[in-house]
Design a protein around this motif. Structure first.
Motif, PDB file in Angstrom:
ATOM      1  N   LEU A   1       0.848  -1.187   0.000  1.00 34.54           N
ATOM      2  CA  LEU A   1       0.000   0.000   0.000  1.00 34.54           C
ATOM      3  C   LEU A   1       0.883   1.236   0.000  1.00 34.54           C
ATOM      4  O   LEU A   1       2.080   1.165   0.304  1.00 34.54           O
ATOM      5  N   ASP A   2       0.291   2.376  -0.320  1.00 37.12           N
ATOM      6  CA  ASP A   2       1.100   3.579  -0.400  1.00 37.12           C
ATOM      7  C   ASP A   2       0.200   4.804  -0.239  1.00 37.12           C
ATOM      8  O   ASP A   2      -0.879   4.856  -0.817  1.00 37.12           O
ATOM      9  N   ASP A   3       0.630   5.735   0.562  1.00 37.57           N
ATOM     10  CA  ASP A   3      -0.056   7.021   0.630  1.00 37.57           C
ATOM     11  C   ASP A   3       0.856   8.040   1.295  1.00 37.57           C
ATOM     12  O   ASP A   3       1.973   7.723   1.688  1.00 37.57           O
TER      13      ASP A   3
ATOM     14  N   GLY B   1      -2.783  -5.465  -6.067  1.00 34.90           N
ATOM     15  CA  GLY B   1      -1.798  -5.062  -7.055  1.00 34.90           C
ATOM     16  C   GLY B   1      -1.910  -3.604  -7.457  1.00 34.90           C
ATOM     17  O   GLY B   1      -1.193  -3.148  -8.336  1.00 34.90           O
ATOM     18  N   HIS B   2      -2.801  -2.855  -6.807  1.00 34.10           N
ATOM     19  CA  HIS B   2      -3.027  -1.457  -7.153  1.00 34.10           C
ATOM     20  C   HIS B   2      -2.340  -0.474  -6.213  1.00 34.10           C
ATOM     21  O   HIS B   2      -2.428   0.726  -6.438  1.00 34.10           O
ATOM     22  N   GLY B   3      -1.681  -0.954  -5.152  1.00 30.29           N
ATOM     23  CA  GLY B   3      -0.999  -0.049  -4.218  1.00 30.29           C
ATOM     24  C   GLY B   3      -1.918   1.020  -3.677  1.00 30.29           C
ATOM     25  O   GLY B   3      -1.580   2.204  -3.690  1.00 30.29           O
TER      26      GLY B   3
END
Length: 120
Positions: free
Chosen positions: A32-34, A50-52
């Motif tokens: 994950l990413d933010d 797979g979408h982060g």
């Protein structure tokens, strides 16, 4: 490396109790990413898409643990093995109960064959 002492029945029961008390599995690795948790490698109760995804596009209640959060840098093990650690943690949810069952099965076989002296 020294050989550890055999597990006693009480120790095995304590490990089994911990496994049963943990969040039900299976567990999966999520990437994950933010802005609040850059490059988050997490252990989750749902598979990675797979979408982060960026928060709030993922449910924080699905996250069991994290092995990497680079910004702010507060989950970032020095040896850089966050993917390997995440895989170990995720697999442990399924592997530990299987290992306990196998130990019990083997102990039962030994007992049936008259090898009580080999039991803990």
């Amino acid at each position: 490396m020294t050989t550890p002492e055999p597990l006693t029945d009480e120790e095995l029961a304590a490990i089994e109790e911990l496994a049963e008390a943990a969040t039900p599995g299976p567990w999966f690795i999520r990437h994950l990413d933010d802005e609040a948790a850059m490059n988050l490698v997490a252990i989750s109760t749902v598979p990675d898409t797979g979408h982060g995804e960026r928060w709030p596009d993922f449910d924080h209640r699905e996250i069991v643990a994290a092995t990497l959060i680079q910004h702010p840098r507060y989950v970032d093990v020095a040896d850089g093995r966050w993917d390997e650690n995440a895989q170990f943690i995720a697999d442990a949810r399924q592997d530990i109960p299987r290992l306990i069952a196998e130990i019990k099965r083997l102990r039962q076989l030994l007992a049936q064959e008259g090898h009580q002296d080999l039991e803990a």
